[in-house]
Scaffold this motif. Structure first.
Motif, PDB file in Angstrom:
ATOM      1  N   ALA A 412       0.812  -1.222   0.000  1.00 45.47           N
ATOM      2  CA  ALA A 412       0.000   0.000   0.000  1.00 45.47           C
ATOM      3  C   ALA A 412       0.841   1.265   0.000  1.00 45.47           C
ATOM      4  O   ALA A 412       0.372   2.321  -0.454  1.00 45.47           O
ATOM      5  CB  ALA A 412      -0.931  -0.005   1.216  1.00 45.47           C
ATOM      6  N   SER A 413       2.053   1.197   0.479  1.00 39.79           N
ATOM      7  CA  SER A 413       2.878   2.398   0.615  1.00 39.79           C
ATOM      8  C   SER A 413       3.283   2.962  -0.739  1.00 39.79           C
ATOM      9  O   SER A 413       3.493   2.232  -1.715  1.00 39.79           O
ATOM     10  CB  SER A 413       4.128   2.080   1.436  1.00 39.79           C
ATOM     11  OG  SER A 413       4.987   3.197   1.487  1.00 39.79           O
ATOM     12  N   HIS A 414       3.405   4.287  -0.769  1.00 42.52           N
ATOM     13  CA  HIS A 414       3.848   4.980  -1.982  1.00 42.52           C
ATOM     14  C   HIS A 414       5.299   5.440  -1.868  1.00 42.52           C
ATOM     15  O   HIS A 414       5.785   6.145  -2.755  1.00 42.52           O
ATOM     16  CB  HIS A 414       2.944   6.185  -2.247  1.00 42.52           C
ATOM     17  CG  HIS A 414       1.489   5.827  -2.387  1.00 42.52           C
ATOM     18  ND1 HIS A 414       1.004   5.087  -3.446  1.00 42.52           N
ATOM     19  CD2 HIS A 414       0.427   6.088  -1.585  1.00 42.52           C
ATOM     20  CE1 HIS A 414      -0.307   4.918  -3.310  1.00 42.52           C
ATOM     21  NE2 HIS A 414      -0.685   5.508  -2.181  1.00 42.52           N
ATOM     22  N   HIS A 553      -0.488   7.746   6.274  1.00 44.35           N
ATOM     23  CA  HIS A 553      -1.783   7.113   6.526  1.00 44.35           C
ATOM     24  C   HIS A 553      -1.691   5.617   6.230  1.00 44.35           C
ATOM     25  O   HIS A 553      -2.628   5.017   5.713  1.00 44.35           O
ATOM     26  CB  HIS A 553      -2.868   7.757   5.668  1.00 44.35           C
ATOM     27  CG  HIS A 553      -2.968   9.242   5.827  1.00 44.35           C
ATOM     28  ND1 HIS A 553      -3.467   9.834   6.970  1.00 44.35           N
ATOM     29  CD2 HIS A 553      -2.609  10.258   4.995  1.00 44.35           C
ATOM     30  CE1 HIS A 553      -3.431  11.152   6.837  1.00 44.35           C
ATOM     31  NE2 HIS A 553      -2.915  11.439   5.652  1.00 44.35           N
ATOM     32  N   GLU A 556      -4.431   3.097   7.420  1.00 44.96           N
ATOM     33  CA  GLU A 556      -5.682   3.130   6.665  1.00 44.96           C
ATOM     34  C   GLU A 556      -5.493   2.594   5.253  1.00 44.96           C
ATOM     35  O   GLU A 556      -6.354   1.861   4.726  1.00 44.96           O
ATOM     36  CB  GLU A 556      -6.233   4.557   6.603  1.00 44.96           C
ATOM     37  CG  GLU A 556      -6.632   5.142   7.945  1.00 44.96           C
ATOM     38  CD  GLU A 556      -5.447   5.685   8.729  1.00 44.96           C
ATOM     39  OE1 GLU A 556      -4.312   5.676   8.184  1.00 44.96           O
ATOM     40  OE2 GLU A 556      -5.638   6.085   9.897  1.00 44.96           O
ATOM     41  N   GLU A 557      -4.370   2.932   4.629  1.00 43.52           N
ATOM     42  CA  GLU A 557      -4.140   2.543   3.237  1.00 43.52           C
ATOM     43  C   GLU A 557      -3.995   1.036   3.079  1.00 43.52           C
ATOM     44  O   GLU A 557      -4.405   0.472   2.065  1.00 43.52           O
ATOM     45  CB  GLU A 557      -2.885   3.248   2.707  1.00 43.52           C
ATOM     46  CG  GLU A 557      -3.060   4.750   2.544  1.00 43.52           C
ATOM     47  CD  GLU A 557      -1.755   5.462   2.245  1.00 43.52           C
ATOM     48  OE1 GLU A 557      -0.688   4.795   2.345  1.00 43.52           O
ATOM     49  OE2 GLU A 557      -1.781   6.657   1.917  1.00 43.52           O
ATOM     50  N   GLU A 560      -7.112  -0.881   2.339  1.00 43.38           N
ATOM     51  CA  GLU A 560      -7.776  -0.635   1.058  1.00 43.38           C
ATOM     52  C   GLU A 560      -7.136  -1.372  -0.107  1.00 43.38           C
ATOM     53  O   GLU A 560      -7.512  -1.155  -1.261  1.00 43.38           O
ATOM     54  CB  GLU A 560      -7.779   0.874   0.772  1.00 43.38           C
ATOM     55  CG  GLU A 560      -8.499   1.688   1.844  1.00 43.38           C
ATOM     56  CD  GLU A 560      -8.325   3.183   1.651  1.00 43.38           C
ATOM     57  OE1 GLU A 560      -7.617   3.561   0.678  1.00 43.38           O
ATOM     58  OE2 GLU A 560      -8.872   3.958   2.442  1.00 43.38           O
TER      59      GLU A 560
END
Length: 690
Positions: A412-414, A553, A556-557, A560
């Motif tokens: 999920a991390s960017h 975040h 939360e990410e 998703e």
């Protein structure tokens, strides 16, 4: 209460260490173990009040440690949710290890010394996790390094144990050099070593530069990289990992303590504690992610082919620490600490379970000489199976909640490097399952390779022996008796290799109770605490103990991400189990055939990617050559020849010539006197003329 938690283990050390010989073995065991259990009980009270309850974090000033100019260093106890988590991990595992050691070390004549070292180790770790400034943290940091040296080399009669202890100490000094430089740089940038002052100053340092190494670099990036260098050494990350497998030379309870709850988790704790600094240094976090992902995969590949039961679990620890750093690197500090928390239960369970197997096998550690033990030691088998399920991430065990959360967060991390971390940890999940079940199958199933069944050679269960000869310099030394007591060597020979029938037996109850307690944690710790650590209750649980930037975040990410991504670790866990089942149970001999197909790859993995040989070539041998040059040429040929040895030699030469004048003949003495008188008269004549 906080002071009691920290200093009760120190009290145990001060009693069992200097006075153990006087009070005896059993009192030393009882005193140190009892004090640890009191400390553990108080730690759970603190955890319930501070982390789970309404209690707030606090800083308790004990005393002023020292003052040097403008630098004032206090000895304070910082207790917040992060500290509370570490307190229960350290004291719970340590108290159970103390209890377990009463049975495991029953025949050792130096039990007071062993228990005093365990307590000293625990005290050092507790000072580390309760530190309120970098100097106090560094004190605990170095304390666990010293105690690990003492524990790894506990059986100092064994040259291999001494070498392993020195190796751990030296490799950690490399990382600690960077850590010390990082502390110095923090002081230069902030003018303080106290956490509150450092954290308050961190946002203002986000875009400052510092002139180091001949150039201008981002100040916090350099600082965090230097600090993380210390974590790489202490937590056995890629490039500074070589000490950890050799640490298996210590007694098995030491392995459980070092690898489950204390020394190796110090680096993870430090990065989490200093999250306000790391959050301002995204480049450093990227490096943390890359190193963590590389370690997770690298150690897992080596674990595939190891034959020593403790070394397999040791490389598993190294790999799981890589998972924790991936979580920290993508900003999931709470996820990394959650995995540290759950990992302590199932990894301590596996190490202590391995110790129970070793005792049952009369201190045999080579899995190729085991097999078919599940009927002989069913309780140990059940406990190790639970630990294996948790380690591999079987649904609803502890590892399922924490390890899968790391993989999800990496996906999920960017941040840069996050996808690399995701790939490495995902692949490592499948490898972890394979080598974990390989350990279970080789140890507890298949044909017995012990006692009267010893003629069933290890070739039935693992790659052929000629590949060992071609591939591993360490294999012969690894095969037997890493953990054998000096006084047990004859027993080991008699039972294991002397032709007598070996009868595996279950360990005493005092060793089995800790296994049962840890098994409960390995089963339920993830499900019980997931909501608080990384779920909707995380903000209330942590209460600001972990700093998250406004753009972070990650919790939360990760919720998703696509559903099939979240299922990949579980699928790979099942694939790894089925592969191990086929290779070692359904089709015995498959491992040997696979190794024969790729002997170079097998040798590469068996020799741990040749890092020991590489470091020996690059660093050890040149250091020895340089030392010999300074010794032979500098000290011997120059300093000694011109200094003490040279002066002494000249004195001997001179006295040798002078002594020849003492001939004993009167006419020679009379001649010498006449020459002297002539010389004096000549001097007066010449002087008188002037």
């Amino acid at each position: 209460m906080y002071a009691a938690i920290v200093f009760l283990p120190l009290l145990g050390f001060l009693i069992a260490g200097p006075f153990g010989w006087k009070i005896g073995n059993r009192p030393s065991e009882i005193i140190t173990t009892s004090l640890l259990f009191v400390s553990a009980a108080l730690s759970w009270v603190v955890f319930a009040h501070v982390a789970l309850g309404s209690g707030e974090g606090s800083v308790s000033l004990l005393t002023n440690w020292f003052t040097s100019g403008a630098v004032k260093v206090d000895w304070s106890l910082r207790v917040d949710s992060l500290t509370a988590v570490m307190l229960v991990v350290v004291t719970t595992v340590s108290s159970l290890v103390h209890l377990y050691s009463i049975g495991y070390m029953h025949d050792d004549p130096s039990r007071p010394r062993f228990f005093s070292y365990l307590s000293l180790f625990t005290f050092a770790m507790l000072t580390l996790v309760t530190a309120d400034n970098l100097v106090q943290l560094f004190f605990g940091w170095e304390g666990v390094g010293l105690a690990s040296y003492l524990l790894i080399g506990f059986w100092y009669e064994k040259p291999s144990a001494n070498a392993a202890a020195i190796k751990a100490f030296v490799v950690n000094r490399v990382g600690d050099f960077g850590f010390a430089l990082g502390i110095f740089l923090v002081f230069v940038l902030t003018g303080s070593i106290g956490f509150e002052q450092i954290f308050a100053a961190a946002p203002g340092l986000a875009y400052t530069t510092v002139h180091v190494f001949g150039g201008d670099f981002d100040a916090l990036t350099i600082t965090c990289l230097l600090l993380f260098m210390g974590a790489m050494g202490k937590s056995a990350q890629f490039l500074l990992h070589t000490w950890l497998p050799d640490a298996m030379e210590g007694p098995t309870p030491v392995s459980a303590l070092i690898h489950a709850a204390t020394m190796v988790t110090a680096g993870v704790f430090m990065v989490a504690r200093l999250s306000p600094l790391f959050e301002q240094a995204p480049a450093a976090l990227t490096f943390v992610t890359i190193i963590g992902g590389t370690t997770a995969l690298f150690a897992a590949t080596i674990g595939l082919v190891q034959n020593d039961i403790k070394r397999v679990i040791a490389y598993s620890t190294c790999s799981q620490l890589g998972y924790m750093f991936v979580a920290l690197g993508v900003g999931g500090y709470s996820i990394g600490i959650f995995h540290l928390f759950t990992h302590a239960f199932f990894k301590a369970l596996l190490f202590l379970g391995a110790g129970s197997v070793i005792v049952a096998m009369h201190h045999e550690q080579d899995m190729r000489n085991m097999g078919g033990l599940w009927r002989k030691i069913p309780f140990t088998f059940a406990m190790m199976t639970i630990g294996t399920l948790a380690l591999t991430g079987f649904p609803y065990t502890a590892g399922y909640f924490s390890k899968d959360a790391i993989i999800e967060a990496a996906f999920a991390s960017h941040q840069k490097g996050a996808f690399y971390g995701f790939l490495m940890t995902t692949i490592a999940a499948g490898l972890t399952s394979f080598y974990s079940w390989r350990l279970v199958f080789l140890t507890f199933f298949g044909k017995p390779a012990w006692g009267g069944a010893a003629e069933h050679a290890a070739v039935d269960h693992s790659p052929v022996s000629d590949l060992h000869a071609a591939g591993s310099h360490a294999a012969p030394a690894d095969a037997h008796g890493h953990d054998a007591h000096e006084h047990d060597s004859h027993q080991h020979d008699a039972h294991g290799h002397g032709g007598h029938e070996l009868r595996p037996h279950e360990s005493p109850v005092v060793m089995l109770i800790p296994l049962f307690v840890l098994a409960i944690g390995a089963l339920v710790a993830g499900g019980v605490f997931a909501h608080a650590f990384i779920g909707e209750g995380a903000a209330e649980f942590w209460k600001g103990a972990l700093f998250l930037g406004p753009d972070n975040h990650i919790l939360e990410e990760r919720e998703e991400i696509p559903h099939f991504i979240a299922q990949i670790p579980t699928i790979l866990m099942a694939v790894g189990f089925l592969a191990a089942l086929y290779v070692y149970i359904l089709a015995p001999g498959t491992a040997a055939r696979l190794a024969a197909l790729a002997p170079a790859v097998y040798a590469f993995l068996l020799n741990k990617w040749y890092f020991d040989e590489l470091y020996d070539f690059l660093f050890v041998r040149p250091a020895f050559r340089l030392g010999r040059i300074f010794w032979k040429e500098g000290d011997g040929a120059i300093i000694d020849r011109l200094g003490p040895d040279g002066v002494a030699a000249r004195v001997v030469d001179m006295t040798g010539r002078v002594v020849k004048l003492q001939s004993g003949y009167i006419y020679q003495y009379a001649f010498a006197m006449l020459v002297g008188v002539a010389a004096v008269i000549t001097w007066f004549v010449i002087g008188g003329v002037r």
